[in-house]
Motif scaffolding. Structure first.
Motif, PDB file in Angstrom:
ATOM      1  N   SER A 298       0.826  -1.205   0.000  1.00 44.15           N
ATOM      2  CA  SER A 298       0.000   0.000   0.000  1.00 44.15           C
ATOM      3  C   SER A 298       0.860   1.255   0.000  1.00 44.15           C
ATOM      4  O   SER A 298       0.577   2.218  -0.724  1.00 44.15           O
ATOM      5  N   ALA A 299       1.939   1.252   0.811  1.00 43.08           N
ATOM      6  CA  ALA A 299       2.832   2.405   0.851  1.00 43.08           C
ATOM      7  C   ALA A 299       3.532   2.611  -0.489  1.00 43.08           C
ATOM      8  O   ALA A 299       3.675   3.753  -0.961  1.00 43.08           O
ATOM      9  N   ALA A 300       3.961   1.527  -1.105  1.00 47.16           N
ATOM     10  CA  ALA A 300       4.623   1.636  -2.409  1.00 47.16           C
ATOM     11  C   ALA A 300       3.654   2.136  -3.474  1.00 47.16           C
ATOM     12  O   ALA A 300       4.023   2.957  -4.324  1.00 47.16           O
ATOM     13  N   ARG A 301       2.416   1.673  -3.405  1.00 42.32           N
ATOM     14  CA  ARG A 301       1.408   2.124  -4.371  1.00 42.32           C
ATOM     15  C   ARG A 301       1.113   3.615  -4.195  1.00 42.32           C
ATOM     16  O   ARG A 301       1.011   4.353  -5.182  1.00 42.32           O
ATOM     17  N   ALA A 302       0.998   4.068  -2.937  1.00 43.95           N
ATOM     18  CA  ALA A 302       0.756   5.481  -2.677  1.00 43.95           C
ATOM     19  C   ALA A 302       1.930   6.344  -3.142  1.00 43.95           C
ATOM     20  O   ALA A 302       1.732   7.435  -3.689  1.00 43.95           O
ATOM     21  N   GLN A 303       3.148   5.841  -2.927  1.00 44.08           N
ATOM     22  CA  GLN A 303       4.329   6.581  -3.366  1.00 44.08           C
ATOM     23  C   GLN A 303       4.378   6.687  -4.890  1.00 44.08           C
ATOM     24  O   GLN A 303       4.700   7.752  -5.442  1.00 44.08           O
ATOM     25  N   ASN A 304       4.045   5.616  -5.566  1.00 44.27           N
ATOM     26  CA  ASN A 304       4.032   5.644  -7.035  1.00 44.27           C
ATOM     27  C   ASN A 304       2.975   6.603  -7.565  1.00 44.27           C
ATOM     28  O   ASN A 304       3.210   7.343  -8.534  1.00 44.27           O
ATOM     29  N   GLU A 305       1.801   6.596  -6.917  1.00 42.95           N
ATOM     30  CA  GLU A 305       0.740   7.513  -7.335  1.00 42.95           C
ATOM     31  C   GLU A 305       1.155   8.962  -7.128  1.00 42.95           C
ATOM     32  O   GLU A 305       0.880   9.827  -7.972  1.00 42.95           O
ATOM     33  N   ARG A 306       1.829   9.244  -6.002  1.00 46.91           N
ATOM     34  CA  ARG A 306       2.266  10.613  -5.746  1.00 46.91           C
ATOM     35  C   ARG A 306       3.324  11.048  -6.759  1.00 46.91           C
ATOM     36  O   ARG A 306       3.282  12.172  -7.269  1.00 46.91           O
ATOM     37  N   GLU A 307       4.269  10.167  -7.052  1.00 47.48           N
ATOM     38  CA  GLU A 307       5.308  10.515  -8.032  1.00 47.48           C
ATOM     39  C   GLU A 307       4.698  10.788  -9.403  1.00 47.48           C
ATOM     40  O   GLU A 307       5.123  11.712 -10.108  1.00 47.48           O
ATOM     41  N   THR A 308       3.702  10.004  -9.776  1.00 39.85           N
ATOM     42  CA  THR A 308       3.017  10.248 -11.054  1.00 39.85           C
ATOM     43  C   THR A 308       2.301  11.590 -11.044  1.00 39.85           C
ATOM     44  O   THR A 308       2.355  12.351 -12.024  1.00 39.85           O
ATOM     45  N   ARG A 309       1.639  11.914  -9.930  1.00 36.27           N
ATOM     46  CA  ARG A 309       0.935  13.189  -9.820  1.00 36.27           C
ATOM     47  C   ARG A 309       1.897  14.367  -9.879  1.00 36.27           C
ATOM     48  O   ARG A 309       1.627  15.382 -10.532  1.00 36.27           O
ATOM     49  N   VAL A 310       3.049  14.236  -9.218  1.00 37.40           N
ATOM     50  CA  VAL A 310       4.041  15.321  -9.224  1.00 37.40           C
ATOM     51  C   VAL A 310       4.608  15.522 -10.627  1.00 37.40           C
ATOM     52  O   VAL A 310       4.807  16.666 -11.075  1.00 37.40           O
ATOM     53  N   ARG A 311       4.864  14.432 -11.336  1.00 35.61           N
ATOM     54  CA  ARG A 311       5.373  14.559 -12.713  1.00 35.61           C
ATOM     55  C   ARG A 311       4.369  15.283 -13.605  1.00 35.61           C
ATOM     56  O   ARG A 311       4.747  16.134 -14.424  1.00 35.61           O
TER      57      ARG A 311
ATOM     58  N   LYS B 149       4.917  18.918 -15.298  1.00 39.55           N
ATOM     59  CA  LYS B 149       4.767  19.041 -16.749  1.00 39.55           C
ATOM     60  C   LYS B 149       3.836  20.199 -17.088  1.00 39.55           C
ATOM     61  O   LYS B 149       4.093  20.984 -18.028  1.00 39.55           O
ATOM     62  N   ARG B 150       2.760  20.341 -16.324  1.00 38.50           N
ATOM     63  CA  ARG B 150       1.835  21.456 -16.540  1.00 38.50           C
ATOM     64  C   ARG B 150       2.485  22.792 -16.216  1.00 38.50           C
ATOM     65  O   ARG B 150       2.293  23.779 -16.943  1.00 38.50           O
ATOM     66  N   ALA B 151       3.264  22.828 -15.140  1.00 41.35           N
ATOM     67  CA  ALA B 151       3.925  24.084 -14.756  1.00 41.35           C
ATOM     68  C   ALA B 151       4.988  24.481 -15.774  1.00 41.35           C
ATOM     69  O   ALA B 151       5.183  25.673 -16.042  1.00 41.35           O
TER      70      ALA B 151
END
Length: 236
Positions: free
Chosen positions: A71-84, A88-90
């Motif tokens: 669960s922690a790894a999945r949350a970390q991956n989701e956050r990294e995707t969101r930050v990327r 990209k938008r910025a």
């Protein structure tokens, strides 16, 4: 003189049960039967049952630990995707080199610098850029220039090298969404360290930016109708 030795009979040599004290007999009997043992050995079924329960507990603990890590790894991956995606938008926001920040953009960045943190990381710089519509590197460079300005001002007011910098003294290290950040003590006075997150930062900046936009709209409306500008205080 002939001396006759009496030939002892077998009965006189072998001790009869009557000649043994009762206490000795009782002690031997109880010892031979094992009834004097205080604790009886556990049965095989009881030992097997305990071993089976222990094995089940270990399996459950391993399963819980594995589920938590996944669960922690999945949350970390989701956050990294969101930050990327945010970065990209910025980065895609139009920029003409050294375009100066507008009054609203500068006020929002100054609020973050003074009240939250002078060291926003990649995620918060991206979020801030998207909200105020300013390119990623421009936002990042503004914070860097502001820190250098504060450092120069601090050296002028406190020339002693042993004195701690006022900027670093006003920061506290926290963990936010799995990474370390340095926040102002004022930010932790208004919100606990464990409550700070990317979503909460986004909410704070958006609310402040909306208030500035509302104030600007009111000023434009007054100017259109020829009314004098009122002193509107933006609540923090």
């Amino acid at each position: 003189m002939d001396v006759e030795f009496a030939n002892p009979s077998v009965e006189s040599v072998v001790l009869s049960e009557e000649s043994i004290p009762r206490r000795t007999l009782r002690k031997r009997v109880t010892t031979s039967k094992g009834s004097s043992l205080r604790f009886k050995p556990a049965s095989v079924s009881a030992i097997t049952s305990r071993q089976g329960t222990s094995s089940e507990d270990n399996l459950k603990k391993k399963a819980y630990k594995q589920a938590f890590l996944q669960s922690a790894a999945r949350a970390q991956n989701e956050r990294e995707t969101r930050v990327r995606e945010l970065k990209k938008r910025a980065l895609a926001i139009p920029s003409t080199g050294k375009t100066p920040a507008t009054s609203r953009q500068r006020l929002v960045m100054q609020m973050v610098y003074d009240e939250i943190t002078p060291y926003p990381d990649e995620a918060w710089v991206s979020q801030l850029g998207v909200i105020i519509n300013r390119e990623y590197h421009q936002v990042k460079n503004w914070f860097s220039n502001q820190r250098q300005k504060d450092a120069r001002d601090s050296r002028q007011h406190t020339p002693q090298p042993a004195a701690p910098a006022s900027l670093e003294a006003s920061l506290c290290k926290i963990t936010c969404d799995g990474r370390d950040l340095r926040l102002r003590t004022a930010a932790l006075d208004s919100c606990k360290a464990e409550d700070w997150s990317d979503a909460f930062f986004d909410e704070v900046v958006m609310i402040y930016n909306f208030r500035l936009l509302a104030k600007h709209s009111q000023e434009e409306a007054r100017a259109a109708f020829g009314e004098p500008e009122a002193d509107v205080v933006i609540p923090s």
